[in-house]
Design a protein around this motif. Sequence first.
Motif: not given
Lengths: 125, 229
Positions: B17, B20-21, B107, B109
Amino acid sequence: MVKSIISMIAVALILTAGVIFETNFIRNEFKVLTEESTVLYDKIESRSATENDVYALQNKWVVAKEKLHAFISHNEIKEFDLWIAEAVKYVALKKWDEALSKMEVILELEEQVPKSFEFSFANVF
Amino acid sequence: MLVIFIRTLIIFSVLVVVMRLMGKRQIGEMQPFEFIITLIIADLACIPMADLSIPLIYGVAAVLALFLLHQLFTLIEQSGRLPKKILSGTPSVVIDKNGINMNELKKNNMGVEDLIESMRSQGYFSLDDVDYAIFESNGKLSALKSAEKDETAPSSMPILIINNGKLQSKNLQILRDDADKMKGFLNDFGATLKTTEALTVDGNGRAYLKKKKEKFRIIYYPLKENIRW
């Protein structure tokens, strides 16, 4: 794809078998040790224990720890070694109260160590 | 072993997670979950190896758990578009015919500087050298060379003067101009600092201007006489 699924199933089976074996093995080993320790505790409490009684528990522990090394932390094994050695010394000196306190720790460890392998919130986190 | 397996599962899921972030910046040529496995497998193998107080089986169980998770995630990823999108993300088109797509960059970063850096590593030094630039889900940049690119034009390295509305004062010093002159220059093209997503200028004065919600423009910046690079 088929190879992946087969390898996944194989590893899942190995892990499952490992979990079952480990849980049962540790539980059984500590069950026997707890029974021995309880008998010794009662003898110490009634002040009828001898050095040989503690040596008998120590010998059982030495045999058991050879296999337990594969599953439990070696630091925990060292703890058992030390507490049992202290119990031997206090029984030899007939210092019953001190020997009892050492036995209480041993019994507590024998209860807690197998629990640390169980699936529980406390163990996971 | 069960506890180790559950703990590995939790750490692995949290890392998937988080990675992915974090976007595509943190990975290179691997899918996020593959990158995570590479990241933690070394430690998992090393700790029981080096620390004699830990039974070797702890490491073996965790590595086997990771293998199982890897195979499982690969199967899930290949099972359809949605699982693939969730686990590995989708390619991001960061440059199209209209120029830089700031939303896509954000999106992931990333900023204009990161994009320029990735483009340079692909051999493209100017933002208009490509018609399309895509950050693949494995973090690699793929670019389609612009059909309009003039190979005979004198080459010079473009420098970033405005990055998402912010003046790069250090780069502005290379032009030996000040913020007021730059604002005046932007004003001539109907732009302000706030509405400018990117402005690069090369040593020949060729400038790439990308205003918000508009197609990019190639304009000329009046460089001082003795300034060329």
